[in-house]
Design a protein around this motif. Structure first.
Motif, PDB file in Angstrom:
ATOM      1  N   ARG A  41       0.164  -0.925   0.161  1.00 48.86           N
ATOM      2  CA  ARG A  41      -0.010  -0.160  -0.096  1.00 48.86           C
ATOM      3  C   ARG A  41       1.235   1.833   0.099  1.00 48.86           C
ATOM      4  O   ARG A  41       2.143   1.181  -0.307  1.00 48.86           O
ATOM      5  CB  ARG A  41      -0.872  -0.018   1.075  1.00 48.86           C
ATOM      6  CG  ARG A  41      -2.115  -0.300   1.618  1.00 48.86           C
ATOM      7  CD  ARG A  41      -2.708  -1.048   2.397  1.00 48.86           C
ATOM      8  NE  ARG A  41      -1.906  -1.214   3.696  1.00 48.86           N
ATOM      9  CZ  ARG A  41      -2.281  -0.952   5.130  1.00 48.86           C
ATOM     10  NH1 ARG A  41      -3.925  -1.306   5.153  1.00 48.86           N
ATOM     11  NH2 ARG A  41      -1.434  -1.383   5.610  1.00 48.86           N
ATOM     12  N   VAL A  42       0.164   2.057   0.116  1.00 56.60           N
ATOM     13  CA  VAL A  42       0.942   4.092  -0.487  1.00 56.60           C
ATOM     14  C   VAL A  42       0.392   4.025   0.854  1.00 56.60           C
ATOM     15  O   VAL A  42      -1.222   3.979   1.185  1.00 56.60           O
ATOM     16  CB  VAL A  42       1.037   4.535  -1.400  1.00 56.60           C
ATOM     17  CG1 VAL A  42       0.605   6.355  -1.115  1.00 56.60           C
ATOM     18  CG2 VAL A  42       1.782   3.616  -2.112  1.00 56.60           C
ATOM     19  N   GLU A  43       1.246   5.171   1.563  1.00 55.61           N
ATOM     20  CA  GLU A  43       0.652   5.889   3.191  1.00 55.61           C
ATOM     21  C   GLU A  43       0.751   6.901   2.719  1.00 55.61           C
ATOM     22  O   GLU A  43       1.899   7.699   2.712  1.00 55.61           O
ATOM     23  CB  GLU A  43       0.778   5.144   4.418  1.00 55.61           C
ATOM     24  CG  GLU A  43       0.746   5.927   5.548  1.00 55.61           C
ATOM     25  CD  GLU A  43       1.028   5.359   6.984  1.00 55.61           C
ATOM     26  OE1 GLU A  43       1.551   5.184   7.295  1.00 55.61           O
ATOM     27  OE2 GLU A  43       2.722   5.371   6.626  1.00 55.61           O
ATOM     28  N   ALA A  44       0.120   8.040   3.377  1.00 60.39           N
ATOM     29  CA  ALA A  44       0.009   9.612   3.517  1.00 60.39           C
ATOM     30  C   ALA A  44      -0.892  10.228   4.409  1.00 60.39           C
ATOM     31  O   ALA A  44      -1.644   9.740   4.992  1.00 60.39           O
ATOM     32  CB  ALA A  44      -0.613  10.369   1.329  1.00 60.39           C
ATOM     33  N   VAL A  45      -0.381  11.859   3.995  1.00 60.32           N
ATOM     34  CA  VAL A  45      -0.922  12.517   4.967  1.00 60.32           C
ATOM     35  C   VAL A  45      -0.909  13.574   4.156  1.00 60.32           C
ATOM     36  O   VAL A  45       0.023  14.045   4.112  1.00 60.32           O
ATOM     37  CB  VAL A  45       0.398  12.894   6.628  1.00 60.32           C
ATOM     38  CG1 VAL A  45      -0.394  14.114   7.555  1.00 60.32           C
ATOM     39  CG2 VAL A  45       0.207  11.288   7.047  1.00 60.32           C
ATOM     40  N   LEU A  46      -2.067  14.350   4.729  1.00 63.41           N
ATOM     41  CA  LEU A  46      -2.439  15.543   3.856  1.00 63.41           C
ATOM     42  C   LEU A  46      -2.674  16.225   4.059  1.00 63.41           C
ATOM     43  O   LEU A  46      -3.402  15.952   5.525  1.00 63.41           O
ATOM     44  CB  LEU A  46      -3.371  14.814   2.141  1.00 63.41           C
ATOM     45  CG  LEU A  46      -3.088  14.006   1.727  1.00 63.41           C
ATOM     46  CD1 LEU A  46      -4.582  13.727   0.831  1.00 63.41           C
ATOM     47  CD2 LEU A  46      -1.970  14.061   0.891  1.00 63.41           C
ATOM     48  N   GLN A  47      -2.549  17.924   4.381  1.00 65.00           N
ATOM     49  CA  GLN A  47      -2.953  18.954   5.186  1.00 65.00           C
ATOM     50  C   GLN A  47      -3.053  20.046   4.034  1.00 65.00           C
ATOM     51  O   GLN A  47      -2.117  20.513   3.719  1.00 65.00           O
ATOM     52  CB  GLN A  47      -1.824  18.823   5.984  1.00 65.00           C
ATOM     53  CG  GLN A  47      -2.241  20.164   7.664  1.00 65.00           C
ATOM     54  CD  GLN A  47      -1.776  20.246   8.528  1.00 65.00           C
ATOM     55  OE1 GLN A  47      -1.566  19.595   9.478  1.00 65.00           O
ATOM     56  NE2 GLN A  47      -1.090  21.893   8.089  1.00 65.00           N
ATOM     57  N   GLY A  48      -4.223  20.843   4.669  1.00 63.82           N
ATOM     58  CA  GLY A  48      -3.969  22.222   4.001  1.00 63.82           C
ATOM     59  C   GLY A  48      -5.454  22.516   3.859  1.00 63.82           C
ATOM     60  O   GLY A  48      -6.108  22.211   4.743  1.00 63.82           O
ATOM     61  N   GLU A  49      -6.209  23.873   3.634  1.00 63.79           N
ATOM     62  CA  GLU A  49      -7.255  24.289   3.335  1.00 63.79           C
ATOM     63  C   GLU A  49      -8.995  23.452   3.053  1.00 63.79           C
ATOM     64  O   GLU A  49      -8.074  22.071   2.223  1.00 63.79           O
ATOM     65  CB  GLU A  49      -7.557  24.972   1.853  1.00 63.79           C
ATOM     66  CG  GLU A  49      -6.540  26.483   2.484  1.00 63.79           C
ATOM     67  CD  GLU A  49      -7.247  27.395   3.872  1.00 63.79           C
ATOM     68  OE1 GLU A  49      -8.235  26.894   4.011  1.00 63.79           O
ATOM     69  OE2 GLU A  49      -6.070  27.434   4.796  1.00 63.79           O
TER      70      GLU A  49
END
Length: 89
Positions: A41-49
Motif C-alpha cells: 500500500r501507499v500511505e500519506a498524510v495531507l494537510q491544507g485547506e
C-alpha cells in the motif's frame, strides 16, 4: 485547515504513485508526506485547506496512469508542524 491520514490499496507501487502524489499535493498547496508500505500500500498524510484536501482525496482514487487504485481509507489526523510535502522512505 484539514489533516487526513490516507492508505491507498491496489497496484500503487512501482507506477510513480508517490511522485504523482507529491506533484498533485503541491498543485493544491498541501503539506505532508507520502511513502510506500511493505505490504504494497501507499500511505500519506495531507494537510491544507479543506476543499483542497478533499479534492486531493478524489484525485488519489484515480492516481497516475499506470496505477490501479482498489480502495482508499482516510481518517482525521493531528495537524502537522511542517510547511512542505515530501516523499518519505
Amino acid at each position: 485547515m484539514l489533516t487526513r491520514h490516507v492508505l491507498v490499496t491496489g497496484m500503487v507501487q512501482g507506477v510513480g504513485y508517490r511522485a504523482w502524489t507529491r506533484q498533485a499535493a503541491l498543485q493544491r498547496n498541501l503539506v505532508g508526506w507520502v511513502r510506500n508500505l511493505a505490504d504494497g500500500r501507499v500511505e500519506a498524510v495531507l494537510q491544507g485547506e479543506d476543499e483542497n484536501v478533499l479534492d486531493m482525496l478524489d484525485a488519489m482514487r484515480q492516481g497516475p496512469a499506470m496505477a490501479r487504485v482498489e480502495a482508499i481509507q482516510s481518517r482525521d489526523e493531528e495537524a502537522l508542524a511542517t510547511n512542505y510535502f515530501e516523499v518519505a522512505g
